[in-house]
Design a protein around this motif. Structure first.
Motif, PDB file in Angstrom:
ATOM      1  N   ILE A 260       0.850  -1.199   0.000  1.00  0.00           N
ATOM      2  CA  ILE A 260       0.000   0.000   0.000  1.00  0.00           C
ATOM      3  C   ILE A 260       0.883   1.247   0.000  1.00  0.00           C
ATOM      4  CG2 ILE A 260      -1.604   1.360   1.402  1.00  0.00           C
ATOM      5  CD1 ILE A 260      -2.915  -1.257   2.251  1.00  0.00           C
ATOM      6  N   SER A 261       1.903   1.262   0.893  1.00  0.00           N
ATOM      7  CA  SER A 261       2.730   2.471   0.967  1.00  0.00           C
ATOM      8  C   SER A 261       3.604   2.602  -0.265  1.00  0.00           C
ATOM      9  CB  SER A 261       3.561   2.465   2.251  1.00  0.00           C
ATOM     10  OG  SER A 261       4.657   1.602   2.129  1.00  0.00           O
ATOM     11  N   ALA A 262       4.130   1.479  -0.773  1.00  0.00           N
ATOM     12  CA  ALA A 262       5.002   1.559  -1.956  1.00  0.00           C
ATOM     13  C   ALA A 262       4.218   2.078  -3.159  1.00  0.00           C
ATOM     14  CB  ALA A 262       5.599   0.192  -2.260  1.00  0.00           C
ATOM     15  N   SER A 263       3.013   1.532  -3.384  1.00  0.00           N
ATOM     16  CA  SER A 263       2.219   1.968  -4.537  1.00  0.00           C
ATOM     17  C   SER A 263       1.791   3.413  -4.391  1.00  0.00           C
ATOM     18  CB  SER A 263       0.972   1.084  -4.701  1.00  0.00           C
ATOM     19  OG  SER A 263       1.346  -0.223  -5.044  1.00  0.00           O
ATOM     20  N   PHE A 264       1.462   3.827  -3.140  1.00  0.00           N
ATOM     21  CA  PHE A 264       1.025   5.205  -2.930  1.00  0.00           C
ATOM     22  C   PHE A 264       2.172   6.155  -3.231  1.00  0.00           C
ATOM     23  CE2 PHE A 264      -0.175   8.971  -0.545  1.00  0.00           C
ATOM     24  CZ  PHE A 264      -1.527   9.059  -0.822  1.00  0.00           C
ATOM     25  N   GLU A 265       3.385   5.785  -2.795  1.00  0.00           N
ATOM     26  CA  GLU A 265       4.514   6.679  -3.028  1.00  0.00           C
ATOM     27  C   GLU A 265       4.896   6.754  -4.504  1.00  0.00           C
ATOM     28  OE1 GLU A 265       7.089   5.287   0.053  1.00  0.00           O
ATOM     29  OE2 GLU A 265       5.860   6.437   1.461  1.00  0.00           O
ATOM     30  N   ASN A 266       4.572   5.684  -5.253  1.00  0.00           N
ATOM     31  CA  ASN A 266       4.808   5.720  -6.700  1.00  0.00           C
ATOM     32  C   ASN A 266       3.663   6.387  -7.441  1.00  0.00           C
ATOM     33  OD1 ASN A 266       7.312   4.486  -6.865  1.00  0.00           O
ATOM     34  ND2 ASN A 266       6.413   2.456  -6.663  1.00  0.00           N
ATOM     35  N   LEU A 267       2.656   6.870  -6.689  1.00  0.00           N
ATOM     36  CA  LEU A 267       1.457   7.507  -7.257  1.00  0.00           C
ATOM     37  C   LEU A 267       0.616   6.529  -8.070  1.00  0.00           C
ATOM     38  CD1 LEU A 267       2.971  10.924  -8.428  1.00  0.00           C
ATOM     39  CD2 LEU A 267       2.180  10.263  -6.154  1.00  0.00           C
TER      40      LEU A 267
ATOM     41  N   TYR B 214      -5.075  -3.115  -3.361  1.00  0.00           N
ATOM     42  CA  TYR B 214      -4.598  -3.684  -2.096  1.00  0.00           C
ATOM     43  C   TYR B 214      -5.570  -3.372  -0.955  1.00  0.00           C
ATOM     44  CZ  TYR B 214      -0.079  -4.605  -4.285  1.00  0.00           C
ATOM     45  OH  TYR B 214       0.913  -5.085  -5.088  1.00  0.00           O
ATOM     46  N   LEU B 215      -6.124  -2.136  -0.952  1.00  0.00           N
ATOM     47  CA  LEU B 215      -7.072  -1.775   0.108  1.00  0.00           C
ATOM     48  C   LEU B 215      -8.297  -2.689   0.063  1.00  0.00           C
ATOM     49  CD1 LEU B 215      -7.079   2.138   0.183  1.00  0.00           C
ATOM     50  CD2 LEU B 215      -6.270   0.583   1.937  1.00  0.00           C
ATOM     51  N   TYR B 216      -8.780  -2.994  -1.152  1.00  0.00           N
ATOM     52  CA  TYR B 216      -9.949  -3.863  -1.256  1.00  0.00           C
ATOM     53  C   TYR B 216      -9.628  -5.286  -0.804  1.00  0.00           C
ATOM     54  CZ  TYR B 216     -12.687  -0.230  -3.473  1.00  0.00           C
ATOM     55  OH  TYR B 216     -13.372   0.929  -3.717  1.00  0.00           O
ATOM     56  N   VAL B 217      -8.382  -5.740  -1.075  1.00  0.00           N
ATOM     57  CA  VAL B 217      -7.995  -7.073  -0.582  1.00  0.00           C
ATOM     58  C   VAL B 217      -8.015  -7.079   0.945  1.00  0.00           C
ATOM     59  CG1 VAL B 217      -6.088  -8.723  -0.440  1.00  0.00           C
ATOM     60  CG2 VAL B 217      -6.619  -7.644  -2.614  1.00  0.00           C
ATOM     61  N   LEU B 218      -7.453  -6.022   1.550  1.00  0.00           N
ATOM     62  CA  LEU B 218      -7.462  -5.925   3.019  1.00  0.00           C
ATOM     63  C   LEU B 218      -8.897  -5.876   3.549  1.00  0.00           C
ATOM     64  CD1 LEU B 218      -5.978  -5.506   5.690  1.00  0.00           C
ATOM     65  CD2 LEU B 218      -5.905  -3.072   5.211  1.00  0.00           C
ATOM     66  N   LEU B 219      -9.731  -5.083   2.879  1.00  0.00           N
ATOM     67  CA  LEU B 219     -11.139  -4.955   3.258  1.00  0.00           C
ATOM     68  C   LEU B 219     -11.822  -6.319   3.222  1.00  0.00           C
ATOM     69  CD1 LEU B 219     -13.043  -2.477   3.737  1.00  0.00           C
ATOM     70  CD2 LEU B 219     -13.833  -2.857   1.415  1.00  0.00           C
ATOM     71  N   ALA B 220     -11.564  -7.071   2.130  1.00  0.00           N
ATOM     72  CA  ALA B 220     -12.201  -8.387   1.997  1.00  0.00           C
ATOM     73  C   ALA B 220     -11.744  -9.316   3.114  1.00  0.00           C
ATOM     74  CB  ALA B 220     -11.879  -8.990   0.629  1.00  0.00           C
ATOM     75  N   LEU B 221     -10.434  -9.285   3.422  1.00  0.00           N
ATOM     76  CA  LEU B 221      -9.907 -10.135   4.503  1.00  0.00           C
ATOM     77  C   LEU B 221     -10.594  -9.818   5.827  1.00  0.00           C
ATOM     78  CD1 LEU B 221      -6.012 -10.351   4.282  1.00  0.00           C
ATOM     79  CD2 LEU B 221      -7.693 -12.142   3.914  1.00  0.00           C
ATOM     80  N   VAL B 222     -10.584  -8.513   6.191  1.00  0.00           N
ATOM     81  CA  VAL B 222     -11.118  -8.120   7.494  1.00  0.00           C
ATOM     82  C   VAL B 222     -12.619  -8.381   7.553  1.00  0.00           C
ATOM     83  CG1 VAL B 222     -11.433  -6.211   9.091  1.00  0.00           C
ATOM     84  CG2 VAL B 222      -9.309  -6.440   7.853  1.00  0.00           C
ATOM     85  N   ALA B 223     -13.336  -7.998   6.486  1.00  0.00           N
ATOM     86  CA  ALA B 223     -14.783  -8.193   6.493  1.00  0.00           C
ATOM     87  C   ALA B 223     -15.117  -9.686   6.527  1.00  0.00           C
ATOM     88  CB  ALA B 223     -15.407  -7.529   5.264  1.00  0.00           C
ATOM     89  N   GLY B 224     -14.297 -10.510   5.830  1.00  0.00           N
ATOM     90  CA  GLY B 224     -14.527 -11.955   5.850  1.00  0.00           C
ATOM     91  C   GLY B 224     -14.376 -12.526   7.247  1.00  0.00           C
ATOM     92  N   VAL B 225     -13.292 -12.153   7.927  1.00  0.00           N
ATOM     93  CA  VAL B 225     -13.080 -12.652   9.291  1.00  0.00           C
ATOM     94  C   VAL B 225     -14.166 -12.115  10.229  1.00  0.00           C
ATOM     95  CG1 VAL B 225     -11.513 -12.559  11.261  1.00  0.00           C
ATOM     96  CG2 VAL B 225     -10.615 -13.000   8.995  1.00  0.00           C
TER      97      VAL B 225
END
Lengths: 286, 304
Positions: A247-254, A262-273
């Motif tokens: 997330i930070s690497a892609s954000f810094e590369n714009l 990546y945020l949606y993958v994290l969202l899916a993980l957390v919402a799934g659990v």
């Protein structure tokens, strides 16, 4: 309007202390705003911030499905594979850390409870163990997992073990604190009967206290696993190869599209659990 | 087999069992086992000569700088501590506390605002009535959509960690206190909103249904029914979440904004590990003090 107002006044009940709490909260808010110099007008970001915000949040509905950027090295793995690996590392860091955290939490929770000695023979040992375990829980918990990570990085370097230990230490403290409370809140009848029959503290704990507190402890542990997942992702900002790293690497590369993927993958993980632990809690009647 | 054994067996056979719970249990065991087997946590020996040297160096550098290699002296240590407190530690401690307070109040307001839209018993054609006159399907569908959108928003808010929110918002706002406050507020609004919406769904239905039955409007139900019935639990949640806000506020500064975390990162960059550990300890004390205040406040709320 008159009946409505009457309802409100009668409905708010015997609220002298409650009113005091609300006034204190308001005063605290005012103090905080003054200390931080929080200007409501600054809540509206400046023109540059606004441009960036529009650019970034505009990609929310159009996340990248392949790598962004030109002239990529040909041997770079595709985005979905990178995200899957990062997601797996996030999950495995969290799951691995829960094992020592639970072991430590059970020890601290059992020791920190008063139920295994209160009402028995008077001895200095029980209260002393309880105080020591509670102090250890507070100490472990009061240092944030990211700060444990900073300390452990200095000794272990960026290794998976450092991440797991950094997560496990404060989580053991938190679990210990909550477990102790849950064990003390559980009905004590069976435990008292066992102790009077001559059972050892360990036996009182395993057969008298634990079974009554277990559903709540399970529910809370599942919630902590969800938290561990988020913490493991954030450890990526400190160089561990979890979702936060990308997330930070892609954000810094714009590459905002990649960030959203990546945020949606994290969202899916957390919402799934979250869904899973909710389903378990419902079946446990909690 | 004695009668008692038979009874025990019968009770055991009759105990409540759930296939889902059993499968979940094995899934957890499997997940932890696979993580330890494939995670590479023990790929290299946990303890080695290099790491022992790292630890020795760290333990040496953690000692206050004026006392490194000298005899311990309380007055020197106190001067060192006082200097750092006046330099930045005092101000950073108070601004960390203020960040957590501002954030939790904002989170409470935002979360409470979303509750009426996310609580299923309320966000429906006829709040809390169990046997209403059947409304037409577009009305039901519209209310269903409202709940789904509100719940999805709450899930989105709380699934993104505070640290990630702060990282994204700093780019937007630049160096003011807002990104840290907002990051904590957004994440906790998701949690408080969800907890409170669940709470409202489980309130005593007859009281609220009676209000609606008497013809109370939505706003009247909110202020005369839902608010007094749920405000105590809401305050308990608020203080619980405030504890975590203090904890998170200490680290969010590591992203580069004035709070304790900023000075931790700063001392780390300067290789001043003594200062770094001191700031961490100040954060630990602040978190512990916050826990105590929150426990007192919750006790006060419980008594009302």
């Amino acid at each position: 309007m008159a009946p409505e107002r009457a309802l409100v006044v009668r409905g708010s009940g015997p609220g002298g202390a409650r009113l005091a709490v609300f006034l204190l909260l308001a005063a605290a808010g005012l103090w905080a705003a003054l200390v931080l110099d929080l200007d409501p007008r600054r809540l509206w970001p400046g023109r540059e911030g606004w441009q960036l915000g529009a650019e970034f949040f505009g990609r929310a509905l159009r996340p990248a499905l392949a790598r962004e950027g030109a002239d990529l090295p040909p041997d770079l793995p595709p985005l979905w594979w990178q995200a899957t690996r990062a997601a797996w590392r996030t999950v495995s860091f969290a799951a691995a850390a829960m094992l020592p955290a639970l072991a430590g939490g059970l020890l601290l929770g059992f020791g920190g409870a008063t139920a295994w000695w209160a009402g028995g023979r008077r001895s200095w040992l029980g209260p002393a163990v309880t105080a020591a375990c509670r102090l250890a829980s507070v100490g472990l918990r009061s240092v944030h997992e990211l700060l444990w990570a900073v300390l452990l990085l200095a000794v272990f370097g960026v290794t998976p073990l450092a991440a797991v230990v950094a997560l496990a230490l404060p989580y053991a403290g938190t679990l210990g604190k909550i477990f102790a409370e849950l064990i003390d809140e559980a009905p004590r009848g069976p435990a008292g009967a066992l102790r009077d029959a001559g059972a050892l503290p360990v036996q009182v704990f395993l057969f008298g206290l634990l079974p009554r507190a277990l559903p709540d402890m399970t529910a809370y542990s599942l919630y902590r696993f969800e938290c561990a997942l988020r913490s493991a992702a954030v450890l990526g900002f400190f160089g561990f190869p979890t979702l936060g790293y990308y997330i930070s690497a892609s954000f810094e590369n714009l590459y905002y599209g990649e960030v959203w993927f990546y945020l949606y993958v994290l969202l899916a993980l957390v919402a799934g659990v979250d869904w899973w632990s909710g389903a378990i809690r419902r079946r446990l009647g909690r | 087999m004695t009668a008692r054994e038979a009874t025990i067996r019968r009770l055991r056979a009759e105990r409540p069992r759930s296939r889902f719970l059993r499968a979940s249990g094995w899934a957890v065991v499997g997940l932890v086992a696979v993580s330890w087997a494939l995670g590479g946590f023990l790929a290299e020996p946990a303890w080695s000569a290099g790491r022992a040297a790292n630890l020795r160096r760290l333990l040496h550098e953690v000692v206050p700088y004026p006392l490194q290699g000298a005899d311990w002296s309380w007055s020197v240590a106190a001067t060192w501590l006082g200097g750092i407190w006046r330099d930045y530690l005092g101000e950073a401690t108070f601004s960390t506390l203020a960040t957590s307070v501002a954030a939790i109040l904002l989170a409470g307001s935002l979360g409470a605002f979303l509750v009426p839209w996310a609580a299923r018993g309320f966000a429906c054609p006829e709040p809390f009535l169990t046997d209403p006159v059947a409304p037409r399907w577009p009305v039901r569908l519209a209310w269903g959509a409202v709940v789904v959108v509100a719940r999805a928003l709450l899930t989105l808010l709380r699934s993104i960690p505070e640290y990630v929110w702060a990282f994204l918002l700093i780019a937007l706002y630049g160096p003011t206190a807002w990104p840290l406050v907002l990051a904590l507020a957004l994440h906790n609004a998701g949690i408080l909103g969800k907890l409170t919406a669940d709470l409202v769904e489980h309130l005593e239905q007859p009281t609220l249904a009676a209000l609606r039955g008497l013809g109370a409007r939505r706003r009247q139900i909110v202020f005369a029914g839902i608010f007094p019935l749920s405000v105590n639990r809401f305050l308990l949640y608020l203080f619980y979440r405030w504890e975590t806000c203090v904890r998170e506020a200490t680290v969010l500064g590591m992203l580069g904004l004035a709070s304790l975390g900023f000075w931790i990162q700063d001392a780390r960059a300067r290789n001043h590990y003594d200062e770094m550990v001191l700031v961490m300890a100040a954060g630990g004390l602040l978190v512990t003090a916050g826990d105590l205040v929150s426990a007192l406040a919750r006790e006060l709320v419980r008594r009302t």
